[in-house]
Design an enzyme around this catalytic site. Structure first.
Site, PDB file in Angstrom:
ATOM      1  CB  SER A 105      -0.974  -0.050   1.185  1.00 13.10           C
ATOM      2  OG  SER A 105      -1.973   0.932   1.093  1.00 13.10           O
ATOM      3  CG  ASP A 155      -7.335  -2.333  -3.375  1.00 15.93           C
ATOM      4  OD1 ASP A 155      -7.949  -1.485  -2.707  1.00 15.93           O
ATOM      5  OD2 ASP A 155      -6.119  -2.537  -3.249  1.00 15.93           O
ATOM      6  CG  HIS A 186      -6.015  -1.963   0.272  1.00 16.46           C
ATOM      7  ND1 HIS A 186      -5.447  -1.518  -0.895  1.00 16.46           N
ATOM      8  CD2 HIS A 186      -5.269  -1.438   1.292  1.00 16.46           C
ATOM      9  CE1 HIS A 186      -4.401  -0.741  -0.598  1.00 16.46           C
ATOM     10  NE2 HIS A 186      -4.275  -0.685   0.706  1.00 16.46           N
TER      11      HIS A 186
END
Length: 209
Positions: A105, A155, A186
């Site tokens: 991320s 996501d 995610h």
């Protein structure tokens, strides 16, 4: 804030085959990706780093203006700072070893920025749920760099289209890119671990003739 790191050598006195920088997602810390790094690369010297930016108390590697909207000036400055620190750490603790980064991320976005802005730092990168951090005015020469991008099909934060854009950018710069889309959101799944393991296994090995 000072750079906070944790360094972990392979078990049982095994000589490390590569050095692996671990860059966490928003709200994580320097230990978040140690288990993943160890599973994906049992023979790596792991170096977990904590982001130096706080967003409502949650560590990050660079500031953002809103969800998915990055503060590019801050990103450029933070990437330069991190690259300098990592270069010194790698030179001291892992001289001569191939260098890779594994980021999730926000950490994946910082790892991508390091490739684009400081291409000599890394030989490879595993980018889990990445977005395009920025598009430099001049693309670096990433020939010989190995990059894995793993997106989540559902996501909402870093959709697969972002991974595709980043993959295209990295390929244009000359990197050898593998892009996968996982049946996930995610959060990470076991298929991400398998993909990371496969990618990191090849780091530092000569290309097949």
């Amino acid at each position: 804030m000072e750079h906070v790191t944790v360094v972990e050598a392979p078990a049982n006195g095994v000589a490390p085959r590569l050095a692996l920088l671990l860059l966490h997602g928003t709200g994580g810390d320097e230990r978040d990706l140690i288990p993943l790094g160890r599973e994906a690369a049992p023979d790596a010297l792991l170096m977990g780093l904590r982001g130096r930016v706080l967003e409502h108390g949650a560590p990050r590697f660079f500031q953002r203006l809103a969800e998915g909207v990055f503060d590019e000036a801050d990103l450029v400055a933070r990437a330069a700072d991190l690259a300098g620190f990592a270069e010194d750490m790698l030179a001291r603790l892992a001289p001569g070893l191939p260098r890779a980064a594994l980021g999730f991320s926000n950490g994946a976005n910082m790892a991508a920025a390091l490739l684009l802005l400081h291409p000599r730092l890394l030989d490879a990168a595993v980018l889990l749920r990445p977005m395009v951090p920025l598009v430099p005015a001049t693309l670096p020469d990433l020939t010989g760099r190995q990059v894995l991008l793993s997106s989540g099909m559902a996501d909402p934060i870093a959709p697969p289209a972002e991974g595709q854009r980043l993959a295209a950018l990295m390929r244009e710069a000359g990197a050898a890119v593998t892009q996968v889309v996982q049946p996930a959101s995610h959060g990470l799944v076991q298929r991400d671990v398998a993909a990371a393991t496969s990618a990191l296994r090849e780091v530092g090995r000569p290309a097949a003739a």
